[in-house]
Scaffold this motif. Structure first.
Motif, mmCIF file in Angstrom:
data_model
loop_
_atom_site.group_PDB
_atom_site.id
_atom_site.type_symbol
_atom_site.label_atom_id
_atom_site.label_comp_id
_atom_site.label_asym_id
_atom_site.label_seq_id
_atom_site.Cartn_x
_atom_site.Cartn_y
_atom_site.Cartn_z
ATOM 1 N N CYS A 151 6.896 74.246 16.361
ATOM 2 C CA CYS A 151 8.233 74.620 16.799
ATOM 3 C C CYS A 151 8.436 76.111 16.556
ATOM 4 N N ALA A 195 12.401 72.392 13.830
ATOM 5 C CA ALA A 195 12.988 71.436 14.760
ATOM 6 C C ALA A 195 13.710 70.345 13.991
ATOM 7 N N CYS A 206 14.233 66.616 13.409
ATOM 8 C CA CYS A 206 13.202 65.592 13.601
ATOM 9 C C CYS A 206 13.683 64.224 13.142
ATOM 10 N N ARG A 242 14.007 68.694 8.939
ATOM 11 C CA ARG A 242 13.664 69.941 9.628
ATOM 12 C C ARG A 242 12.157 70.147 9.555
ATOM 13 N N CYS A 282 9.197 65.556 22.394
ATOM 14 C CA CYS A 282 9.925 66.792 22.118
ATOM 15 C C CYS A 282 11.044 67.001 23.132
ATOM 16 N N LEU A 329 11.109 65.426 18.096
ATOM 17 C CA LEU A 329 11.461 66.752 17.592
ATOM 18 C C LEU A 329 12.344 67.468 18.605
ATOM 19 N N SER A 389 13.930 71.148 19.493
ATOM 20 C CA SER A 389 13.732 72.562 19.162
ATOM 21 C C SER A 389 15.029 73.310 18.920
#
Length: 420
Positions: A49, A55, A57, A84, A210, A250, A252
């Motif tokens: 990331c 990120a 999570c 995180r 993601c 995750l 971003s």
């Protein structure tokens, strides 16, 4: 890919999911070959990331009591970091499961080595492994490949990551979707691996998804848990739950991404819809690629007293060796299906149960439809590579769906020689 507008997407069936490489703003990825077990292919992957704060999570992990070392470490790091995450390191071929204290030491050391190179907190690095149980990962080999892993990071190398995490998979599994809400684009993309030892309970399956949205870790965790129950926890290949099953999502929190949260319920609902669509597609890809599989079948149970009851019946039918071998042989054996439903531990009146193959009713109110034309059509349906089995319990209004595959000689061939 044209993003679907929120007002046009009322369910996951309205979302267009592409099975092609993608890029998610805020993430870089790469994969390299280590040779720890495989030769001539990548087997070590990295998701990074770019956000200095990491990120957001959410993670769900196996409920198998023999929890692999990387699962223990990632669960611990996710808790300590407050959800995180800066990077995820994944290896294939060696599961680092049932490896005792030494396995934990090695998993933690790989996280530390990567954290040091990236100047991240150790707890912001998660690790995942898949492969043979009982073998140790080779830390020095991984350490030697980290510079190469970091030197060629790219936003669109997800197809390489998908190949790197494969074990007995015959093909990489990639899925992505985009949506637009209030002039904001939401992007979701992910990769998964899994072919055998599949009956997730959280699922040898791994999935990494993601997104570019901005969301709090606790909200993301809550959504992931709900989505997983309807997707990755609703598939089965052989009824076995792996020691290493891991699903991570995750976010971003990219500056150009949509802000979703509990104070933005419409955006939050739309994001969950996209996430569920991507997760469902990845889950179905796992079933389609089940070890030795030639057919993919949707098992739907309706008219149940509770969703748990519907899921119990669906899973019992989906995991029945007798049902799965009948599917393989093209034998539309309704007796095996209703017998499996009857042993699922769910209370319903057998004289009210009805059974359908696709839209063809073969069993109505506890009695078979004894007709040559019905048998002929049922056999034709069972010859297809994809079809649906639907049971109506007539005992309530709840329902559930599970995806399964046939049980073939190929499954035995693969697993009889897995370590050789």
């Amino acid at each position: 890919m044209s993003p679907v507008p929120a007002e046009a997407a009322k369910s996951t069936s309205d979302v267009v999911v592409d099975r092609k490489p993608f890029a998610i703003p805020g993430f870089l990825v790469n994969a390299v070959e280590t040779g720890m077990r495989y030769r001539g292919r990548p087997d070590l992957a990295l998701i990074l990331c770019e956000n200095p704060e990491g990120a957001a999570c959410g993670g769900v992990f196996t409920k198998n009591l023999f929890e692999a070392a990387p699962v223990k470490i990632s669960r611990e790091h996710l808790k300590e970091s407050g959800g995180r995450v800066g990077a995820v390191l994944i290896n294939a071929g060696i599961a680092n499961a049932c490896t005792g204290l030494e396995g934990l030491v090695r998993a933690k050391r790989t996280a530390r080595l990567l954290a040091e190179r990236l100047r991240l907190r150790e707890t912001s690095v998660l690790v995942a492994s898949t492969g043979v149980i009982g073998n140790h990962i080779k830390v020095e080999t991984i350490e030697a490949r980290i510079p190469e892993l970091l030197s060629n990071l790219s936003p669109d190398a997800w197809d390489l990551v998908a190949r790197a995490i494969m074990t007995t998979d015959t093909r990489p599994k990639v899925a992505c979707a985009e949506g637009e809400i209030d002039s904001s684009i939401i992007r979701v993309g992910g990769v998964a691996k899994g072919s055998g030892m599949i009956a997730p309970n959280m699922a040898t399956m791994l999935a990494f998804i993601c997104t570019d949205v901005s969301i709090e870790p606790d909200t993301l965790q809550e959504i992931l848990s709900q989505v997983t129950d309807k997707t990755f926890n609703a598939i089965t290949v052989d009824g076995d739950t792996s020691t290493n099953d891991t699903v991570l999502v995750l976010a971003s929190c990219h500056p150009e991404g949509a802000v979703v949260g509990k104070d933005e319920p419409k955006k939050l609902e739309f994001f969950e819809l996209l996430l569920e669509a991507v997760c469902r597609d990845l889950a179905i890809q796992i079933v389609e690629d089940g070890e030795g599989a030639t057919k993919t079948v949707e098992i739907r149970v309706i008219g149940a007293p509770t969703r748990d009851a519907a899921m119990a019946v669906a899973k019992t039918v989906a995991q029945s060796p007798l049902v799965k071998t009948a599917i393989y042989g093209g034998d539309a054996n309704w007796g095996r299906v209703v017998a499996a439903a009857g042993r699922a531990g769910v209370s319903f009146d057998p004289d009210r149960l009805s059974l359908y193959f696709d839209n063809l009713c073969v069993f109505k109110d506890g009695r078979p439809l004894d007709d040559e034309e019905v048998e002929k059509r049922a056999t034709e349906i069972f010859s297809r590579p994809r079809f649906r089995i639907c049971l109506d319990l007539a005992a309530g209004s709840e329902e559930a769906t599970v995806w399964t595959c046939d049980l073939t000689h190929g499954y035995i061939d693969i697993n009889a020689r897995y370590r050789t």
